[in-house]
Enzyme design. Structure first.
Site, short mmCIF file in Angstrom:
data_model
loop_
_atom_site.label_atom_id
_atom_site.label_comp_id
_atom_site.label_asym_id
_atom_site.label_seq_id
_atom_site.Cartn_x
_atom_site.Cartn_y
_atom_site.Cartn_z
N TRP A 178 107.63 100.24 107.87
CA TRP A 178 108.66 100.81 106.99
C TRP A 178 109.50 101.86 107.70
CZ3 TRP A 178 109.18 97.00 104.42
CH2 TRP A 178 108.19 96.38 103.69
N ASP A 250 93.75 101.37 90.54
CA ASP A 250 93.79 99.96 90.91
C ASP A 250 94.85 99.31 90.02
OD1 ASP A 250 93.37 97.15 90.90
OD2 ASP A 250 91.27 97.39 91.44
N PHE A 251 95.91 98.76 90.62
CA PHE A 251 97.01 98.27 89.77
C PHE A 251 96.67 97.05 88.94
CE2 PHE A 251 98.78 97.01 94.19
CZ PHE A 251 98.15 95.78 94.21
N HIS A 269 102.71 88.88 98.27
CA HIS A 269 102.34 87.83 99.23
C HIS A 269 100.83 87.80 99.51
CE1 HIS A 269 102.67 90.25 103.30
NE2 HIS A 269 101.91 90.86 102.42
N ASP A 270 100.11 88.80 99.02
CA ASP A 270 98.65 88.82 99.19
C ASP A 270 97.92 87.97 98.16
OD1 ASP A 270 98.74 90.65 101.30
OD2 ASP A 270 98.52 92.40 99.98
#
Length: 366
Positions: A178, A250-251, A269-270
């Site tokens: 980033w 934890d989302f 993408h995970d």
């Protein structure tokens, strides 16, 4: 008179190859890992750092002594780096001296703000080992953490963060990515209207920093697992940056902060499509009316024809995660299935692109 037919073709055998045909590209692909390992080793030994610190060209003997390597081995490594245009050579009284190229100085030295050193270390010590089992991953259709590192991948991030050292390596990887690509993705759309932003899985906070630099009126909450937040506070985000705050969680399980805009950068993408929709639905519920979610991913062409980087990344997702790289249309379908509308995408021309989905304003806000 009719042309003579190739005898091999008549017998059902392949025709004789043209004598001037040479498999240059195939040979390059076969030996591509030699290039990767040359870069990995040069960084690991600190070749580019020694040359930076010297502030003058050095001989192979000086470099080998500085890093504790054999002269013969170092001469070969330096020659390969020169061939790869990572080093420049200088002749003086029959002796060869070496110095960094500008790209090496900027991206391969540890002290540079744009250093890829930590990313290279993660590629060398983690991704490279996983790819040893690519054949198994393709056959089995699942990641290879158990074979590569002897750990269960039932909980993906327990495997990814299997030790504090491994977690910090991954955070450095994200930080370097980033630092280089962050500005492009946070400015792909004009995000000025969104003042309260939440970076889900924000890791080192590098993307949050890029966002606060691009949009001085915004504030960003970095939401991540407790141990990630702890390391980010200690090593990556200084207390002086008062527009970045933290929330542990934890989302997939915990309540998400209410925000105008959510970042999901290299997150979807995970995961499988089902898990992506599960997460996006949770975001849609938490998002303020008129808010949005920004996906940052390496987008595949709609016909799957490329880019090659995204195609290779998708293989890496097979080896390392439960997910895949996707097309813009596939991400748009995931967003639409979760309630988002007015979905747009922007290509940055670099590795990562942006997809923006909106939550409609409430009737009283219209």
């Amino acid at each position: 008179m009719a042309e003579r037919e190739d005898v091999g073709s008549i017998k059902g055998e392949p025709a004789t190859l043209a004598t001037d045909m040479y498999p240059r590209k195939i040979l390059e692909y076969m030996e591509g890992f030699l290039i990767s390992k040359t870069v990995f080793t040069s960084c690991e030994l600190g070749v580019f750092d020694v040359l930076l610190a010297a502030k003058r060209p050095l001989s192979a003997e000086e470099i080998s002594q500085a890093v504790g390597a054999s002269l013969d081995g170092m001469q070969r490594l330096l020659a390969a780096c020169t061939g790869l245009q990572l080093l420049k050579t200088h002749q003086d009284q029959g002796q060869v001296f070496y110095s960094n190229t500008e790209q090496s100085r900027v991206f391969l030295t540890r002290s540079s703000p744009l250093s890829l050193y930590q990313s290279i270390q993660y590629s060398s010590r983690t991704i490279y080992l996983c790819w040893h089992y690519l054949t198994d991953a393709v056959r089995e259709g699942r990641n290879q953490y158990e074979k590569a590192f002897g750990v269960s991948s039932k909980d993906l991030f327990e495997a990814l963060y299997r030790s504090d050292e491994e977690m910090v390596k991954f955070m450095h990887l994200m930080n370097s990515i980033w630092n280089i690509c962050g500005k492009d993705v946070v400015t792909a759309f004009d995000l000025t209207p969104f003042k309260v932003i939440c970076d889900l899985g924000g890791c080192s906070g590098a993307l949050a920093k890029q966002c606060t630099l691009a949009y001085p009126e915004c504030s960003v909450t970095l939401f991540d697992l407790p141990k990630v937040v702890r390391v980010s506070r200690e090593h990556f985000v200084s207390e002086a940056n008062q527009r970045i705050s933290f929330q542990e969680g934890d989302f997939f399980k915990d309540s998400l902060p209410v925000a105008d805009l959510y970042f999901l950068a290299r997150i979807l993408h995970d995961w499988t499509d089902e898990r992506c929709i599960e997460l996006l639905c949770r975001i849609y519920k938490a998002c303020k009316p008129g808010g949005a979610v920004l996906l940052v991913e390496s987008l595949l062409n709609e016909d799957g024809s490329g880019p090659l980087t995204a195609q290779l990344y998708s293989l890496n997702m097979l080896v390392q995660t439960e997910g895949r790289e996707r097309t813009g249309a596939q991400y748009a379908a995931l967003l639409a299935a979760s309630g988002f509308t007015n979905i747009q995408q922007r290509l940055t021309g670099k590795i990562y692109d942006a997809v923006l989905g909106h939550k409609e304003k409430s009737n009283k806000d219209k």
